[in-house]
Write a protein that holds these residues in place. Structure first.
Motif, PDB file in Angstrom:
ATOM      1  N   CYS A 261       0.845  -1.203   0.000  1.00 49.76           N
ATOM      2  CA  CYS A 261       0.000   0.000   0.000  1.00 49.76           C
ATOM      3  C   CYS A 261       0.881   1.253   0.000  1.00 49.76           C
ATOM      4  O   CYS A 261       2.032   1.217   0.447  1.00 49.76           O
ATOM      5  N   VAL A 262       0.323   2.356  -0.466  1.00 47.29           N
ATOM      6  CA  VAL A 262       0.989   3.647  -0.388  1.00 47.29           C
ATOM      7  C   VAL A 262       0.075   4.614   0.356  1.00 47.29           C
ATOM      8  O   VAL A 262      -1.078   4.823  -0.039  1.00 47.29           O
ATOM      9  N   ILE A 263       0.565   5.165   1.458  1.00 46.13           N
ATOM     10  CA  ILE A 263      -0.155   6.172   2.229  1.00 46.13           C
ATOM     11  C   ILE A 263       0.690   7.439   2.177  1.00 46.13           C
ATOM     12  O   ILE A 263       1.805   7.477   2.699  1.00 46.13           O
TER      13      ILE A 263
ATOM     14  N   GLY B 270     -13.120  -3.311  -4.068  1.00 45.03           N
ATOM     15  CA  GLY B 270     -11.840  -3.417  -4.734  1.00 45.03           C
ATOM     16  C   GLY B 270     -11.773  -2.686  -6.069  1.00 45.03           C
ATOM     17  O   GLY B 270     -12.775  -2.556  -6.775  1.00 45.03           O
ATOM     18  N   HIS B 271     -10.570  -2.171  -6.386  1.00 48.70           N
ATOM     19  CA  HIS B 271     -10.258  -1.528  -7.667  1.00 48.70           C
ATOM     20  C   HIS B 271     -10.987  -0.189  -7.866  1.00 48.70           C
ATOM     21  O   HIS B 271     -10.995   0.334  -8.986  1.00 48.70           O
ATOM     22  N   ALA B 272     -11.579   0.341  -6.804  1.00 45.38           N
ATOM     23  CA  ALA B 272     -12.278   1.625  -6.940  1.00 45.38           C
ATOM     24  C   ALA B 272     -11.260   2.766  -7.047  1.00 45.38           C
ATOM     25  O   ALA B 272     -10.196   2.735  -6.426  1.00 45.38           O
ATOM     26  N   LYS B 273     -11.600   3.776  -7.839  1.00 49.15           N
ATOM     27  CA  LYS B 273     -10.799   4.979  -7.942  1.00 49.15           C
ATOM     28  C   LYS B 273     -11.706   6.167  -7.601  1.00 49.15           C
ATOM     29  O   LYS B 273     -12.664   6.442  -8.330  1.00 49.15           O
ATOM     30  N   ILE B 274     -11.398   6.827  -6.480  1.00 48.61           N
ATOM     31  CA  ILE B 274     -12.249   7.904  -5.997  1.00 48.61           C
ATOM     32  C   ILE B 274     -11.372   9.105  -5.687  1.00 48.61           C
ATOM     33  O   ILE B 274     -10.374   8.988  -4.959  1.00 48.61           O
ATOM     34  N   GLN B 275     -11.728  10.250  -6.201  1.00 47.37           N
ATOM     35  CA  GLN B 275     -10.966  11.449  -5.855  1.00 47.37           C
ATOM     36  C   GLN B 275     -11.839  12.682  -5.963  1.00 47.37           C
ATOM     37  O   GLN B 275     -12.858  12.690  -6.664  1.00 47.37           O
ATOM     38  N   ARG B 276     -11.430  13.707  -5.224  1.00 45.85           N
ATOM     39  CA  ARG B 276     -12.074  15.006  -5.309  1.00 45.85           C
ATOM     40  C   ARG B 276     -11.122  15.934  -6.046  1.00 45.85           C
ATOM     41  O   ARG B 276      -9.914  15.933  -5.776  1.00 45.85           O
ATOM     42  N   GLY B 277     -11.624  16.692  -6.943  1.00 47.07           N
ATOM     43  CA  GLY B 277     -10.784  17.616  -7.708  1.00 47.07           C
ATOM     44  C   GLY B 277     -10.201  18.687  -6.813  1.00 47.07           C
ATOM     45  O   GLY B 277     -10.757  19.041  -5.775  1.00 47.07           O
ATOM     46  N   ASP B 278      -9.060  19.214  -7.218  1.00 46.91           N
ATOM     47  CA  ASP B 278      -8.416  20.284  -6.442  1.00 46.91           C
ATOM     48  C   ASP B 278      -9.243  21.560  -6.507  1.00 46.91           C
ATOM     49  O   ASP B 278      -9.913  21.839  -7.474  1.00 46.91           O
TER      50      ASP B 278
ATOM     51  N   GLY C 107      -3.348  12.351   0.166  1.00 43.79           N
ATOM     52  CA  GLY C 107      -4.017  13.594   0.546  1.00 43.79           C
ATOM     53  C   GLY C 107      -5.392  13.395   1.147  1.00 43.79           C
ATOM     54  O   GLY C 107      -6.287  14.210   0.940  1.00 43.79           O
ATOM     55  N   SER C 108      -5.559  12.347   1.935  1.00 40.47           N
ATOM     56  CA  SER C 108      -6.895  11.978   2.431  1.00 40.47           C
ATOM     57  C   SER C 108      -6.885  11.725   3.934  1.00 40.47           C
ATOM     58  O   SER C 108      -5.847  11.468   4.537  1.00 40.47           O
ATOM     59  N   THR C 109      -8.087  11.767   4.511  1.00 41.87           N
ATOM     60  CA  THR C 109      -8.302  11.390   5.908  1.00 41.87           C
ATOM     61  C   THR C 109      -9.277  10.219   5.918  1.00 41.87           C
ATOM     62  O   THR C 109     -10.386  10.317   5.383  1.00 41.87           O
ATOM     63  N   ILE C 110      -8.851   9.111   6.511  1.00 40.39           N
ATOM     64  CA  ILE C 110      -9.652   7.883   6.535  1.00 40.39           C
ATOM     65  C   ILE C 110      -9.897   7.514   7.992  1.00 40.39           C
ATOM     66  O   ILE C 110      -8.939   7.338   8.766  1.00 40.39           O
TER      67      ILE C 110
ATOM     68  N   ASP D  79     -10.971  -1.943   0.204  1.00 40.26           N
ATOM     69  CA  ASP D  79     -10.506  -3.193  -0.389  1.00 40.26           C
ATOM     70  C   ASP D  79      -9.239  -2.966  -1.220  1.00 40.26           C
ATOM     71  O   ASP D  79      -8.766  -1.838  -1.389  1.00 40.26           O
ATOM     72  N   GLU D  80      -8.729  -4.045  -1.793  1.00 37.36           N
ATOM     73  CA  GLU D  80      -7.448  -4.020  -2.485  1.00 37.36           C
ATOM     74  C   GLU D  80      -7.488  -3.228  -3.794  1.00 37.36           C
ATOM     75  O   GLU D  80      -8.522  -3.081  -4.430  1.00 37.36           O
ATOM     76  N   LYS D  81      -6.302  -2.712  -4.151  1.00 38.15           N
ATOM     77  CA  LYS D  81      -6.051  -2.044  -5.433  1.00 38.15           C
ATOM     78  C   LYS D  81      -6.988  -0.862  -5.682  1.00 38.15           C
ATOM     79  O   LYS D  81      -7.433  -0.629  -6.806  1.00 38.15           O
ATOM     80  N   CYS D  82      -7.281  -0.129  -4.625  1.00 35.49           N
ATOM     81  CA  CYS D  82      -8.066   1.099  -4.767  1.00 35.49           C
ATOM     82  C   CYS D  82      -7.123   2.307  -4.852  1.00 35.49           C
ATOM     83  O   CYS D  82      -5.970   2.236  -4.439  1.00 35.49           O
ATOM     84  N   GLU D  83      -7.667   3.415  -5.350  1.00 36.00           N
ATOM     85  CA  GLU D  83      -6.958   4.695  -5.325  1.00 36.00           C
ATOM     86  C   GLU D  83      -7.891   5.743  -4.730  1.00 36.00           C
ATOM     87  O   GLU D  83      -8.974   5.996  -5.267  1.00 36.00           O
ATOM     88  N   ILE D  84      -7.468   6.316  -3.620  1.00 35.30           N
ATOM     89  CA  ILE D  84      -8.262   7.323  -2.916  1.00 35.30           C
ATOM     90  C   ILE D  84      -7.427   8.596  -2.859  1.00 35.30           C
ATOM     91  O   ILE D  84      -6.319   8.595  -2.311  1.00 35.30           O
ATOM     92  N   ARG D  85      -7.928   9.692  -3.409  1.00 34.03           N
ATOM     93  CA  ARG D  85      -7.161  10.937  -3.447  1.00 34.03           C
ATOM     94  C   ARG D  85      -8.018  12.120  -2.989  1.00 34.03           C
ATOM     95  O   ARG D  85      -9.170  12.253  -3.416  1.00 34.03           O
ATOM     96  N   ASN D  86      -7.438  12.935  -2.124  1.00 33.63           N
ATOM     97  CA  ASN D  86      -8.045  14.213  -1.716  1.00 33.63           C
ATOM     98  C   ASN D  86      -9.463  14.048  -1.167  1.00 33.63           C
ATOM     99  O   ASN D  86     -10.370  14.801  -1.517  1.00 33.63           O
ATOM    100  N   LEU D  87      -9.648  13.054  -0.311  1.00 36.39           N
ATOM    101  CA  LEU D  87     -10.980  12.774   0.236  1.00 36.39           C
ATOM    102  C   LEU D  87     -10.938  12.672   1.750  1.00 36.39           C
ATOM    103  O   LEU D  87      -9.901  12.364   2.346  1.00 36.39           O
ATOM    104  N   GLU D  88     -12.098  12.882   2.359  1.00 38.90           N
ATOM    105  CA  GLU D  88     -12.310  12.578   3.770  1.00 38.90           C
ATOM    106  C   GLU D  88     -13.357  11.473   3.830  1.00 38.90           C
ATOM    107  O   GLU D  88     -14.522  11.692   3.482  1.00 38.90           O
ATOM    108  N   LEU D  89     -12.929  10.280   4.229  1.00 38.66           N
ATOM    109  CA  LEU D  89     -13.839   9.132   4.298  1.00 38.66           C
ATOM    110  C   LEU D  89     -14.069   8.757   5.750  1.00 38.66           C
ATOM    111  O   LEU D  89     -13.109   8.513   6.503  1.00 38.66           O
ATOM    112  N   LYS D  90     -15.331   8.697   6.157  1.00 41.48           N
ATOM    113  CA  LYS D  90     -15.699   8.284   7.502  1.00 41.48           C
ATOM    114  C   LYS D  90     -16.778   7.206   7.408  1.00 41.48           C
ATOM    115  O   LYS D  90     -17.752   7.363   6.667  1.00 41.48           O
ATOM    116  N   LYS D  91     -16.559   6.103   8.141  1.00 42.59           N
ATOM    117  CA  LYS D  91     -17.533   5.008   8.184  1.00 42.59           C
ATOM    118  C   LYS D  91     -17.928   4.577   6.772  1.00 42.59           C
ATOM    119  O   LYS D  91     -19.112   4.465   6.445  1.00 42.59           O
TER     120      LYS D  91
END
Length: 331
Positions: free
Chosen positions: A277-279, A323-331, A297-300, A306-318
């Motif tokens: 993983c990369v944090i 797997g394989h999801a790509k989720i990001q918020r634009g700058d 750039g996220s708060t989790i 799940d595996e092989k996801c990409e999460i960028r610039n997000l705040e995720l709670k609960k």
């Protein structure tokens, strides 16, 4: 007596996390859920078998070989085809033969010793019971009424529970009860341990209860999974990883080999980070992150990714991310 760990369910309540992996092989700390159960069986000096299905067989094979456990594999590959717990018990007994059986749900995490449980078994059916302390919560389970340690009433998932004492998925059944399994199924009854117990009680069978305190987790939801990790993760286990001098790990955590904690990141407490993983520039706490996921750039918090996801610039709670999801918020 034989030990039969039931691990053939498709865990639909935890989808998408469990769509491609069996729930008993989910990590809790540095071990799988089923490892905690297997450790408790080792003090018994009994033959141990794991019941699963064709779909998950490949996941269990290397684990079973490593631990010297024999798999009993039912020929089902989907939720629609699967045998229920009682059907799976019937199938296992057809392979292993009649005997007394200690049956344990493979997604159960509990505080008591199985050796102590069996000290209370005298050849009459025995179930482990736990007080969940909440009538609303009790509606999800088999609710038990006791007179001393004898079960005088059992209701599976009642709309109006008579108590908050529930059955936890650990049963000691003598051979004469195991003999009744096929009769129960042939009558067209619901394929569930709770309804089987109701049927036996209504038929005049005496049941007894082993009551325990401390903790019990039925890993049926993200919340229960994360709570179990908070209880059972006591010490950090950190593999060969790369960590920035500006990052911080707050124990206890599990960080698997190949992980990279970069930039100004804070990881922990109560975090599982899978392999590779990369944090980066992120805060992760009370969460489980599976292999090869990238978080930047996220708060989790209190989330399972799940595996092989990409999460960028997000705040995720609960949150529960497949797997394989790509989720990001634009700058």
């Amino acid at each position: 007596m034989k030990v039969l760990i039931m691990a053939g369910g498709y865990a639909t309540r935890l989808w998408p996390i469990t769509k491609g992996k069996p729930k008993p092989l989910l990590p809790v700390g540095d071990k799988y859920i089923i490892d905690y159960i297997l450790e408790k069986t080792k003090e018994l000096d009994l033959e141990v078998y794991v019941s699963t299905n064709k779909f998950f067989e490949r996941h269990f094979k290397s684990w079973a070989e490593k631990n010297g456990v024999e798999l009993i594999v039912e020929e089902t590959i989907s939720e629609d085809e699967k045998l229920g717990t009682i059907g799976a018990i019937s199938y296992a007994v057809s392979k292993l033969g009649l005997d007394d059986y200690l049956i344990v749900a493979g997604d159960n995490l509990f505080s008591f010793s199985l050796e102590d449980f069996l000290k209370h078994y005298d050849g009459k059916p025995l179930i482990a019971v736990y007080d969940v302390g909440d009538f609303e919560l009790a509606k999800r389970y088999g609710v038990v009424l006791l007179e001393g340690n004898r079960v005088i009433d059992f209701q599976e998932k009642p709309l109006q529970p008579k108590s908050t004492l529930i059955s936890t998925g650990v049963y000691a059944f003598p051979e004469e009860i195991i003999e009744k399994v096929d009769e129960y199924l042939e009558e067209g009854n619901r394929d569930s341990p709770g309804y089987f117990i109701e049927w036996l009680l209504n038929g005049g069978v005496e049941f007894y209860a082993y009551k325990f305190d401390d903790y019990w987790y039925d890993i049926g939801s993200a919340d229960s999974y994360l709570e179990a990790m908070r209880t059972l993760l006591k010490e950090s286990q950190i593999g060969e990883i790369q960590i920035s001098p500006y990052s911080k790990i707050i124990p206890p955590v599990v960080v698997k080999r190949g992980a990279k904690i970069l930039g100004r990141s804070i990881v922990g407490p109560y975090v599982y980070i899978g392999e590779n993983c990369v944090i980066e520039n992120s805060d992760v706490s009370d969460s489980i992150i599976f292999d090869a996921t990238v978080i930047r750039g996220s708060t989790i918090w209190r989330s399972i990714i799940d595996e092989k996801c990409e999460i960028r610039n997000l705040e995720l709670k609960k949150s529960l991310v497949g797997g394989h999801a790509k989720i990001q918020r634009g700058d």
